[in-house]
Write a protein that holds these residues in place. Structure first.
Motif, mmCIF file in Angstrom:
data_model
loop_
_atom_site.group_PDB
_atom_site.id
_atom_site.type_symbol
_atom_site.label_atom_id
_atom_site.label_comp_id
_atom_site.label_asym_id
_atom_site.label_seq_id
_atom_site.Cartn_x
_atom_site.Cartn_y
_atom_site.Cartn_z
ATOM 1 N N MET A 52 0.838 -1.195 0.000
ATOM 2 C CA MET A 52 0.000 0.000 0.000
ATOM 3 C C MET A 52 0.880 1.255 0.000
ATOM 4 N N LEU A 53 0.345 2.327 -0.578
ATOM 5 C CA LEU A 53 1.061 3.597 -0.673
ATOM 6 C C LEU A 53 0.509 4.585 0.352
ATOM 7 N N ASP A 54 1.404 5.361 0.958
ATOM 8 C CA ASP A 54 1.008 6.386 1.916
ATOM 9 C C ASP A 54 0.371 7.553 1.158
ATOM 10 N N SER A 55 -0.895 7.813 1.442
ATOM 11 C CA SER A 55 -1.612 8.913 0.785
ATOM 12 C C SER A 55 -1.664 10.156 1.664
ATOM 13 N N GLY A 56 -0.925 10.140 2.774
ATOM 14 C CA GLY A 56 -0.834 11.311 3.638
ATOM 15 C C GLY A 56 -1.727 11.216 4.858
ATOM 16 N N PRO A 57 -1.615 12.234 5.717
ATOM 17 C CA PRO A 57 -2.430 12.248 6.932
ATOM 18 C C PRO A 57 -3.913 12.436 6.618
ATOM 19 N N VAL A 58 -4.753 11.808 7.411
ATOM 20 C CA VAL A 58 -6.201 11.886 7.218
ATOM 21 C C VAL A 58 -6.679 13.330 7.324
ATOM 22 N N THR A 59 -6.020 14.138 8.141
ATOM 23 C CA THR A 59 -6.431 15.538 8.295
ATOM 24 C C THR A 59 -6.329 16.309 6.987
ATOM 25 N N ASP A 60 -5.507 15.851 6.047
ATOM 26 C CA ASP A 60 -5.432 16.506 4.738
ATOM 27 C C ASP A 60 -6.751 16.363 3.971
ATOM 28 N N TYR A 61 -7.514 15.335 4.313
ATOM 29 C CA TYR A 61 -8.767 15.071 3.619
ATOM 30 C C TYR A 61 -9.989 15.592 4.377
ATOM 31 N N THR A 62 -9.843 15.763 5.688
ATOM 32 C CA THR A 62 -11.009 16.136 6.490
ATOM 33 C C THR A 62 -10.905 17.516 7.112
ATOM 34 N N GLY A 63 -9.699 18.014 7.327
ATOM 35 C CA GLY A 63 -9.528 19.284 8.022
ATOM 36 C C GLY A 63 -9.373 20.442 7.066
ATOM 37 N N PRO A 64 -9.331 21.647 7.622
ATOM 38 C CA PRO A 64 -9.118 22.825 6.786
ATOM 39 C C PRO A 64 -7.700 22.838 6.238
ATOM 40 N N PHE A 104 -0.069 18.633 17.827
ATOM 41 C CA PHE A 104 -0.892 17.434 17.895
ATOM 42 C C PHE A 104 -1.549 17.321 19.259
ATOM 43 N N ALA A 105 -2.816 16.963 19.263
ATOM 44 C CA ALA A 105 -3.528 16.735 20.510
ATOM 45 C C ALA A 105 -3.505 15.252 20.862
ATOM 46 N N SER A 106 -3.013 14.429 19.961
ATOM 47 C CA SER A 106 -2.989 12.983 20.137
ATOM 48 C C SER A 106 -1.544 12.488 20.156
ATOM 49 N N GLU A 107 -1.372 11.247 20.522
ATOM 50 C CA GLU A 107 -0.041 10.621 20.478
ATOM 51 C C GLU A 107 0.191 9.945 19.133
ATOM 52 N N TYR A 108 -0.785 10.051 18.213
ATOM 53 C CA TYR A 108 -0.709 9.387 16.919
ATOM 54 C C TYR A 108 -1.082 10.345 15.801
ATOM 55 N N CYS A 109 -0.542 10.085 14.630
ATOM 56 C CA CYS A 109 -0.931 10.784 13.407
ATOM 57 C C CYS A 109 -1.585 9.723 12.520
ATOM 58 N N LEU A 110 -2.825 9.943 12.143
ATOM 59 C CA LEU A 110 -3.548 8.959 11.330
ATOM 60 C C LEU A 110 -3.216 9.164 9.860
ATOM 61 N N HIS A 111 -2.675 8.112 9.224
ATOM 62 C CA HIS A 111 -2.310 8.174 7.812
ATOM 63 C C HIS A 111 -3.200 7.258 6.997
ATOM 64 N N LEU A 112 -3.593 7.737 5.819
ATOM 65 C CA LEU A 112 -4.387 6.953 4.890
ATOM 66 C C LEU A 112 -3.447 6.227 3.940
ATOM 67 N N PHE A 113 -3.579 4.918 3.871
ATOM 68 C CA PHE A 113 -2.809 4.105 2.934
ATOM 69 C C PHE A 113 -3.767 3.543 1.896
ATOM 70 N N THR A 114 -3.358 3.577 0.635
ATOM 71 C CA THR A 114 -4.195 3.142 -0.477
ATOM 72 C C THR A 114 -3.472 2.075 -1.288
ATOM 73 N N CYS A 115 -4.209 1.064 -1.721
ATOM 74 C CA CYS A 115 -3.642 0.007 -2.553
ATOM 75 C C CYS A 115 -3.759 0.419 -4.021
ATOM 76 N N PRO A 116 -2.640 0.460 -4.748
ATOM 77 C CA PRO A 116 -2.697 0.838 -6.157
ATOM 78 C C PRO A 116 -3.338 -0.236 -7.043
ATOM 79 N N ALA A 117 -3.392 -1.472 -6.560
ATOM 80 C CA ALA A 117 -3.934 -2.570 -7.370
ATOM 81 C C ALA A 117 -5.453 -2.673 -7.265
ATOM 82 N N CYS A 118 -5.972 -2.708 -6.027
ATOM 83 C CA CYS A 118 -7.409 -2.941 -5.865
ATOM 84 C C CYS A 118 -8.173 -1.725 -5.345
ATOM 85 N N GLY A 119 -7.456 -0.690 -4.913
ATOM 86 C CA GLY A 119 -8.115 0.531 -4.464
ATOM 87 C C GLY A 119 -8.552 0.539 -3.012
#
Length: 75
Positions: A24-36, A45-60
């Motif tokens: 899977m490929l790193d598509s960046g932090p989830v906040t890039d898709y949901t935040g301003p 960061f208010a959390s101890e984690y950064c949520l990253h979206l990973f996408t499969c180039p083969a099946c999506g």
């Protein structure tokens, strides 16, 4: 104490495998898709984690992975 995401700052990479067997490929932090949009949105960061979206180039398939933040130490 300052923290940073090692993926966002290109300090390290991870290569999770999709259920179809492809890497899977790193598509960046989830906040890039949901935040301003702001280049400084993830500076504090208010959390101890950064949520990253990973996408499969083969099946999506998408997967969100919680990446632990690392502590930045001043010299």
């Amino acid at each position: 104490m300052e923290t940073a995401c090692f993926l966002c700052n290109a300090l390290r990479t991870i290569t999770p495998e999709c259920s179809c067997g492809e890497v899977m490929l790193d598509s960046g932090p989830v906040t890039d898709y949901t935040g301003p949009y702001s280049p400084y949105f993830n500076v504090s960061f208010a959390s101890e984690y950064c949520l990253h979206l990973f996408t499969c180039p083969a099946c999506g398939n998408d997967q969100i992975i919680a990446v632990p933040l690392c502590v930045i130490r001043e010299p």
